[in-house]
Enzyme design. Structure first.
Site, PDB file in Angstrom:
ATOM      1  N   LEU B  76      41.711  42.335  35.742  1.00 18.82           N
ATOM      2  CA  LEU B  76      40.360  42.030  35.308  1.00 18.82           C
ATOM      3  C   LEU B  76      39.905  40.802  36.087  1.00 18.82           C
ATOM      4  CD1 LEU B  76      38.752  43.316  32.951  1.00 18.82           C
ATOM      5  CD2 LEU B  76      39.612  41.478  31.500  1.00 18.82           C
ATOM      6  N   CYS B  77      38.829  40.927  36.872  1.00 23.14           N
ATOM      7  CA  CYS B  77      38.355  39.758  37.620  1.00 23.14           C
ATOM      8  C   CYS B  77      37.962  38.674  36.609  1.00 23.14           C
ATOM      9  CB  CYS B  77      37.162  40.130  38.495  1.00 23.14           C
ATOM     10  SG  CYS B  77      36.445  38.683  39.294  1.00 23.14           S
ATOM     11  N   SER B  78      38.654  37.568  36.643  1.00 29.56           N
ATOM     12  CA  SER B  78      38.455  36.591  35.574  1.00 29.56           C
ATOM     13  C   SER B  78      37.086  35.917  35.662  1.00 29.56           C
ATOM     14  CB  SER B  78      39.576  35.556  35.565  1.00 29.56           C
ATOM     15  OG  SER B  78      39.747  35.012  36.836  1.00 29.56           O
ATOM     16  N   ALA B  81      34.666  38.407  34.319  1.00 33.58           N
ATOM     17  CA  ALA B  81      34.889  38.574  32.873  1.00 33.58           C
ATOM     18  C   ALA B  81      34.212  37.443  32.103  1.00 33.58           C
ATOM     19  CB  ALA B  81      36.378  38.613  32.570  1.00 33.58           C
TER      20      ALA B  81
END
Lengths: 120, 125
Positions: B76-78, B81
């Site tokens: 998950l691309c932080s 996100a």
């Protein structure tokens, strides 16, 4: 880990959607990891290259200025579809180091030289 | 066996995401799916608190099951996100179990670089 080349295609206008900024973020990260990366501007994506745009008037951060830093990230191959420019009546676009304006047929031939393509 | 990397940029409300899920299931039978990277609105697939009518597919749970059953990493691309209101990190760097679905790992775009580099093919949906 072998080195693969990536083409990032920009085909949406810059300020109606986050695509342009998201594509630029990927390009800069790829550049900072020294991955061969080229940028392509096609369709409405060529609006990203319009001179003196003022996104601040829309309360949007002016990330377009970051295009000037691409050479610093070793992103030196930037291709613009000439047909897309002509269709939109754009005659003057930002001068960015490494930018080439190519007729559609050469534009697509150049894309084929990459291992991977990401679309935004 | 060829390595396949998948990039998902569409939210769980998009039918493209359903296609991505089916694609990953099928690809895993023939190829080594090295990981799925969720970017842009795709990060919403990692939202834990999505609640749907019982006769609809909950993609967040479907991804969790895929990650468990097929042993595929879900990145998950932080940054994305957090833009979408999913607070990823607890103090120990683990994903918050209040907001992030099990099986999703907060990752930087650098993880996308590594996935792309180790892949023979990359598919973006």
């Amino acid at each position: 880990m072998s080195i693969k080349s990536l083409a990032i295609i920009n085909q949406t206008a810059p300020f109606g959607h986050a695509n342009a900024k998201d594509a630029l973020d990927v390009a800069l990260i790829m550049g900072s990891y020294e991955q061969p990366t080229s940028l392509y501007f096609h369709g409405d994506g060529v609006w990203q290259l319009v001179q003196e745009s003022q996104p601040e008037k829309l309360n949007i951060k002016n990330f377009i200025k970051t295009f000037d830093a691409l050479a610093f990230y070793d992103i030196e191959h930037i291709y613009v579809c000439q047909d897309s420019l002509l269709q939109r009546g754009l005659t003057a676009i930002n001068e960015i180091d490494g930018l080439s304006i190519l007729p559609a047929i050469e534009f697509s031939a150049s894309l084929k030289r990459h291992h991977f393509i990401l679309n935004f | 066996m060829k390595n396949i990397a998948i990039i998902v940029t569409t939210p769980p409300t998009s039918h493209f995401t359903k296609t991505a899920l089916e694609f990953v299931k099928d690809a895993a039978m023939q190829f080594n799916v090295t990981g799925v990277f969720f970017y842009q609105a795709g990060v919403l697939n990692g939202a834990r608190n999505i609640d749907l009518p019982s006769d609809e597919v909950n993609l967040s749970i479907a991804w969790r099951n895929i990650a468990q059953d097929l042993n595929i990493s879900l990145h998950l691309c932080s940054t994305a996100a957090e833009r979408f209101g999913l607070t990823c990190f607890l103090d120990d760097g683990q994903p918050s179990l209040q907001t992030i679905q099990q099986g999703f790992k907060p990752s930087g775009l650098g993880e996308m670089v590594a996935l792309i580099n180790s892949a023979d093919r990359m598919i973006q949906l």
